[in-house]
Motif scaffolding. Structure first.
Motif, PDB file in Angstrom:
ATOM      1  N   SER A 132       0.833  -1.177   0.000  1.00  0.00           N
ATOM      2  CA  SER A 132       0.000   0.000   0.000  1.00  0.00           C
ATOM      3  C   SER A 132       0.880   1.243   0.000  1.00  0.00           C
ATOM      4  O   SER A 132       1.998   1.231   0.477  1.00  0.00           O
ATOM      5  N   TYR A 133       0.338   2.309  -0.508  1.00  0.00           N
ATOM      6  CA  TYR A 133       1.053   3.568  -0.615  1.00  0.00           C
ATOM      7  C   TYR A 133       0.785   4.411   0.627  1.00  0.00           C
ATOM      8  O   TYR A 133      -0.343   4.692   0.972  1.00  0.00           O
ATOM      9  N   ALA A 134       1.841   4.796   1.308  1.00  0.00           N
ATOM     10  CA  ALA A 134       1.710   5.659   2.478  1.00  0.00           C
ATOM     11  C   ALA A 134       2.322   7.008   2.152  1.00  0.00           C
ATOM     12  O   ALA A 134       3.421   7.076   1.608  1.00  0.00           O
ATOM     13  N   MET A 135       1.595   8.057   2.471  1.00  0.00           N
ATOM     14  CA  MET A 135       2.113   9.397   2.220  1.00  0.00           C
ATOM     15  C   MET A 135       3.228   9.722   3.204  1.00  0.00           C
ATOM     16  O   MET A 135       3.160   9.365   4.373  1.00  0.00           O
ATOM     17  N   LYS A 136       4.227  10.397   2.706  1.00  0.00           N
ATOM     18  CA  LYS A 136       5.309  10.849   3.564  1.00  0.00           C
ATOM     19  C   LYS A 136       4.832  12.055   4.375  1.00  0.00           C
ATOM     20  O   LYS A 136       4.132  12.914   3.848  1.00  0.00           O
ATOM     21  N   PRO A 137       5.208  12.130   5.643  1.00  0.00           N
ATOM     22  CA  PRO A 137       4.849  13.311   6.420  1.00  0.00           C
ATOM     23  C   PRO A 137       5.580  14.535   5.876  1.00  0.00           C
ATOM     24  O   PRO A 137       6.708  14.441   5.401  1.00  0.00           O
ATOM     25  N   LYS A 138       4.903  15.679   5.951  1.00  0.00           N
ATOM     26  CA  LYS A 138       5.509  16.936   5.510  1.00  0.00           C
ATOM     27  C   LYS A 138       6.204  17.568   6.710  1.00  0.00           C
ATOM     28  O   LYS A 138       5.580  17.828   7.738  1.00  0.00           O
ATOM     29  N   VAL A 139       7.503  17.813   6.554  1.00  0.00           N
ATOM     30  CA  VAL A 139       8.312  18.373   7.622  1.00  0.00           C
ATOM     31  C   VAL A 139       8.912  19.688   7.146  1.00  0.00           C
ATOM     32  O   VAL A 139       9.556  19.730   6.102  1.00  0.00           O
ATOM     33  N   ALA A 140       8.699  20.756   7.898  1.00  0.00           N
ATOM     34  CA  ALA A 140       9.305  22.053   7.600  1.00  0.00           C
ATOM     35  C   ALA A 140      10.419  22.290   8.607  1.00  0.00           C
ATOM     36  O   ALA A 140      10.228  22.093   9.810  1.00  0.00           O
ATOM     37  N   ILE A 141      11.581  22.696   8.098  1.00  0.00           N
ATOM     38  CA  ILE A 141      12.727  22.942   8.966  1.00  0.00           C
ATOM     39  C   ILE A 141      13.180  24.388   8.788  1.00  0.00           C
ATOM     40  O   ILE A 141      13.709  24.756   7.740  1.00  0.00           O
TER      41      ILE A 141
END
Length: 70
Positions: A1-10
């Motif tokens: 299954s396809y899992a979305m990557k979490p969006k991380v702002a640095i």
């Protein structure tokens, strides 16, 4: 299954800590690197507007002021 990557702002992604985090997470996360060129933290109105429009799942604030004696 396809899992979305979490969006991380640095914030501070060109510094020692922010750069290390961006490098570590580039494969597992959608990383948004926020440098001084992208967002000058001394501009309060711009900062507020920027963060109001941010859509990251996680925000890591790694920025800091340098050369405080000058």
């Amino acid at each position: 299954s396809y899992a979305m990557k979490p969006k991380v702002a640095i914030v501070g992604s060109t510094g020692l800590l922010g750069g290390a985090l961006a490098k570590e997470w580039v494969e597992t996360c959608e990383v948004q690197e926020i440098s001084r060129e992208v967002l000058d933290l001394r501009e309060a109105e711009r900062v507020a507007s920027f963060f109001d429009s941010l859509t990251a799942d996680w925000l890591f604030y790694c920025a800091g002021l340098t050369n405080l004696e000058a």
